[in-house]
Design a protein around this motif. Structure first.
Motif, PDB file in Angstrom:
ATOM      1  N   MET A   1       0.840  -1.203   0.000  1.00 36.42           N
ATOM      2  CA  MET A   1       0.000   0.000   0.000  1.00 36.42           C
ATOM      3  C   MET A   1       0.875   1.252   0.000  1.00 36.42           C
ATOM      4  O   MET A   1       0.585   2.222  -0.696  1.00 36.42           O
ATOM      5  CB  MET A   1      -0.942   0.001   1.211  1.00 36.42           C
ATOM      6  CG  MET A   1      -1.833   1.223   1.276  1.00 36.42           C
ATOM      7  SD  MET A   1      -2.818   1.538  -0.209  1.00 36.42           S
ATOM      8  CE  MET A   1      -3.939   0.168  -0.166  1.00 36.42           C
ATOM      9  N   LEU A   2       1.948   1.241   0.769  1.00 34.59           N
ATOM     10  CA  LEU A   2       2.865   2.386   0.789  1.00 34.59           C
ATOM     11  C   LEU A   2       3.477   2.607  -0.598  1.00 34.59           C
ATOM     12  O   LEU A   2       3.550   3.736  -1.084  1.00 34.59           O
ATOM     13  CB  LEU A   2       3.955   2.180   1.844  1.00 34.59           C
ATOM     14  CG  LEU A   2       4.930   3.335   2.010  1.00 34.59           C
ATOM     15  CD1 LEU A   2       4.219   4.639   2.347  1.00 34.59           C
ATOM     16  CD2 LEU A   2       5.957   2.995   3.079  1.00 34.59           C
ATOM     17  N   ARG A   3       3.898   1.514  -1.263  1.00 38.60           N
ATOM     18  CA  ARG A   3       4.435   1.639  -2.623  1.00 38.60           C
ATOM     19  C   ARG A   3       3.385   2.228  -3.570  1.00 38.60           C
ATOM     20  O   ARG A   3       3.692   3.092  -4.395  1.00 38.60           O
ATOM     21  CB  ARG A   3       4.905   0.279  -3.143  1.00 38.60           C
ATOM     22  CG  ARG A   3       6.260  -0.132  -2.615  1.00 38.60           C
ATOM     23  CD  ARG A   3       6.802  -1.353  -3.336  1.00 38.60           C
ATOM     24  NE  ARG A   3       6.030  -2.561  -3.076  1.00 38.60           N
ATOM     25  CZ  ARG A   3       6.203  -3.348  -2.011  1.00 38.60           C
ATOM     26  NH1 ARG A   3       7.134  -3.073  -1.123  1.00 38.60           N
ATOM     27  NH2 ARG A   3       5.456  -4.416  -1.853  1.00 38.60           N
ATOM     28  N   LYS A   4       2.140   1.780  -3.449  1.00 43.68           N
ATOM     29  CA  LYS A   4       1.060   2.296  -4.293  1.00 43.68           C
ATOM     30  C   LYS A   4       0.850   3.789  -4.052  1.00 43.68           C
ATOM     31  O   LYS A   4       0.649   4.562  -4.992  1.00 43.68           O
ATOM     32  CB  LYS A   4      -0.240   1.516  -4.019  1.00 43.68           C
ATOM     33  CG  LYS A   4      -1.419   1.966  -4.829  1.00 43.68           C
ATOM     34  CD  LYS A   4      -1.222   1.664  -6.293  1.00 43.68           C
ATOM     35  CE  LYS A   4      -2.485   1.996  -7.073  1.00 43.68           C
ATOM     36  NZ  LYS A   4      -2.288   1.842  -8.503  1.00 43.68           N
ATOM     37  N   MET A   5       0.919   4.220  -2.804  1.00 45.87           N
ATOM     38  CA  MET A   5       0.760   5.643  -2.484  1.00 45.87           C
ATOM     39  C   MET A   5       1.885   6.468  -3.114  1.00 45.87           C
ATOM     40  O   MET A   5       1.633   7.562  -3.641  1.00 45.87           O
ATOM     41  CB  MET A   5       0.716   5.841  -0.970  1.00 45.87           C
ATOM     42  CG  MET A   5      -0.551   5.290  -0.340  1.00 45.87           C
ATOM     43  SD  MET A   5      -0.494   5.268   1.459  1.00 45.87           S
ATOM     44  CE  MET A   5      -0.338   6.991   1.854  1.00 45.87           C
ATOM     45  N   VAL A   6       3.115   5.956  -3.057  1.00 46.28           N
ATOM     46  CA  VAL A   6       4.246   6.660  -3.667  1.00 46.28           C
ATOM     47  C   VAL A   6       4.061   6.740  -5.174  1.00 46.28           C
ATOM     48  O   VAL A   6       4.285   7.793  -5.788  1.00 46.28           O
ATOM     49  CB  VAL A   6       5.586   5.982  -3.293  1.00 46.28           C
ATOM     50  CG1 VAL A   6       6.732   6.556  -4.106  1.00 46.28           C
ATOM     51  CG2 VAL A   6       5.852   6.137  -1.802  1.00 46.28           C
ATOM     52  N   GLU A   7       3.631   5.640  -5.803  1.00 45.43           N
ATOM     53  CA  GLU A   7       3.377   5.639  -7.243  1.00 45.43           C
ATOM     54  C   GLU A   7       2.308   6.665  -7.610  1.00 45.43           C
ATOM     55  O   GLU A   7       2.452   7.413  -8.573  1.00 45.43           O
ATOM     56  CB  GLU A   7       2.952   4.254  -7.705  1.00 45.43           C
ATOM     57  CG  GLU A   7       4.044   3.218  -7.667  1.00 45.43           C
ATOM     58  CD  GLU A   7       3.526   1.806  -7.899  1.00 45.43           C
ATOM     59  OE1 GLU A   7       2.325   1.627  -8.203  1.00 45.43           O
ATOM     60  OE2 GLU A   7       4.334   0.865  -7.766  1.00 45.43           O
ATOM     61  N   LEU A   8       1.222   6.691  -6.852  1.00 46.64           N
ATOM     62  CA  LEU A   8       0.150   7.660  -7.117  1.00 46.64           C
ATOM     63  C   LEU A   8       0.633   9.092  -6.924  1.00 46.64           C
ATOM     64  O   LEU A   8       0.268   9.992  -7.674  1.00 46.64           O
ATOM     65  CB  LEU A   8      -1.054   7.381  -6.214  1.00 46.64           C
ATOM     66  CG  LEU A   8      -1.856   6.135  -6.537  1.00 46.64           C
ATOM     67  CD1 LEU A   8      -2.874   5.858  -5.437  1.00 46.64           C
ATOM     68  CD2 LEU A   8      -2.542   6.270  -7.888  1.00 46.64           C
ATOM     69  N   GLY A   9       1.457   9.307  -5.903  1.00 47.02           N
ATOM     70  CA  GLY A   9       1.985  10.646  -5.639  1.00 47.02           C
ATOM     71  C   GLY A   9       2.928  11.135  -6.716  1.00 47.02           C
ATOM     72  O   GLY A   9       3.090  12.345  -6.910  1.00 47.02           O
ATOM     73  N   ALA A  10       3.568  10.222  -7.452  1.00 42.82           N
ATOM     74  CA  ALA A  10       4.494  10.601  -8.514  1.00 42.82           C
ATOM     75  C   ALA A  10       3.763  10.966  -9.805  1.00 42.82           C
ATOM     76  O   ALA A  10       4.350  11.572 -10.698  1.00 42.82           O
ATOM     77  CB  ALA A  10       5.475   9.459  -8.778  1.00 42.82           C
ATOM     78  N   GLN A  11       2.495  10.622  -9.901  1.00 42.14           N
ATOM     79  CA  GLN A  11       1.705  10.934 -11.091  1.00 42.14           C
ATOM     80  C   GLN A  11       1.150  12.351 -10.992  1.00 42.14           C
ATOM     81  O   GLN A  11       1.013  12.899  -9.894  1.00 42.14           O
ATOM     82  CB  GLN A  11       0.546   9.948 -11.223  1.00 42.14           C
ATOM     83  CG  GLN A  11       0.969   8.520 -11.418  1.00 42.14           C
ATOM     84  CD  GLN A  11      -0.233   7.578 -11.417  1.00 42.14           C
ATOM     85  OE1 GLN A  11      -1.381   7.991 -11.344  1.00 42.14           O
ATOM     86  NE2 GLN A  11       0.054   6.298 -11.492  1.00 42.14           N
TER      87      GLN A  11
END
Length: 74
Positions: free
Chosen positions: A54-64
């Motif tokens: 979930m943390l990785r997904k949040m970082v990915e979303l934040g980079a978009q």
């Protein structure tokens, strides 16, 4: 699954804003498959536990790029 008995439940409608000057630290959690972070500012603490995925997904979303707001202003 996750033992919710030792944590307060999230109240519907609550929100938290975490700025870059807020202190953050890891906290131990009985389950190794969750990461627990405690954010603190001025004596007020907020704790969140999540899986590494979930943390990785949040970082990915934040980079978009930020999503465009819809016509209703949300």
């Amino acid at each position: 699954m996750f033992d919710h008995a030792v944590f307060d439940q999230l109240t519907i409608g609550s929100w938290v804003i975490i700025g870059e000057h807020c202190s953050v630290r890891r906290a131990p959690l009985r389950r190794d498959d969750y990461l627990t972070f405690i954010f603190e500012s001025g004596g007020i603490e907020f704790e969140i536990a999540m899986t590494p995925a979930m943390l990785r997904k949040m970082v990915e979303l934040g980079a978009q790029p930020a999503p465009a707001s819809d016509q209703r202003g949300r």
